[in-house]
Scaffold this motif. Structure first.
Motif, short mmCIF file in Angstrom:
data_model
loop_
_atom_site.label_atom_id
_atom_site.label_comp_id
_atom_site.label_asym_id
_atom_site.label_seq_id
_atom_site.Cartn_x
_atom_site.Cartn_y
_atom_site.Cartn_z
N ASP A 12 0.83 -1.20 0.00
CA ASP A 12 0.00 0.00 0.00
C ASP A 12 0.86 1.25 0.00
O ASP A 12 2.02 1.24 0.42
CB ASP A 12 -0.90 0.04 1.24
N TYR A 14 0.62 5.26 1.36
CA TYR A 14 -0.10 6.21 2.22
C TYR A 14 0.59 7.55 2.17
O TYR A 14 1.81 7.63 1.97
CB TYR A 14 -0.14 5.71 3.67
N GLU A 58 5.55 3.50 -0.97
CA GLU A 58 5.06 2.16 -0.71
C GLU A 58 5.54 1.79 0.71
O GLU A 58 6.72 1.99 1.04
CB GLU A 58 5.63 1.20 -1.74
N ARG A 96 -4.93 6.44 2.46
CA ARG A 96 -4.42 5.42 1.53
C ARG A 96 -4.49 5.97 0.11
O ARG A 96 -5.51 6.52 -0.30
CB ARG A 96 -5.24 4.14 1.65
#
Length: 98
Positions: A12, A14, A58, A96
């Motif tokens: 993910d 952020y 990432e 996110r």
């Protein structure tokens, strides 16, 4: 009822949310959640994590870089980074991207 989030994953990305402001105080970051009016102070490593989140990295890449920078076990760094990020997400300080 609070929103239920999926766990933060290493792949993910952020970044900072629009609901916060941050400032440096003696080399450490102080954050304020604009909607709630709550303040948060970060230590040296937490401040480093915060600065890195400005550009939406990432999570796994950030964990690896922090483990190398601070010469700590990657699994321990991962656990600590994810725990801090979960707290930040709960307070709407990060969002996110992917």
């Amino acid at each position: 009822m609070p929103a239920v989030h999926e766990p933060i994953r290493l792949q993910d990305r952020y970044a900072w949310s629009d609901e916060q402001i941050g400032s440096e105080v003696d080399g450490n970051v102080v954050l304020m959640n604009l909607a709630k009016g709550h303040y948060y102070g970060l230590d040296t490593i937490g401040s480093d994590i915060w600065r890195r989140l400005q550009h939406g990295p990432e999570v796994g890449v950030m964990v690896r870089e922090l483990a190398e920078t601070y010469h700590h076990d990657a699994a321990e760094v991962e656990r600590d980074v994810l725990a801090l990020m979960e707290k930040m997400r709960e307070q709407n300080l990060i969002r996110r991207l992917s």
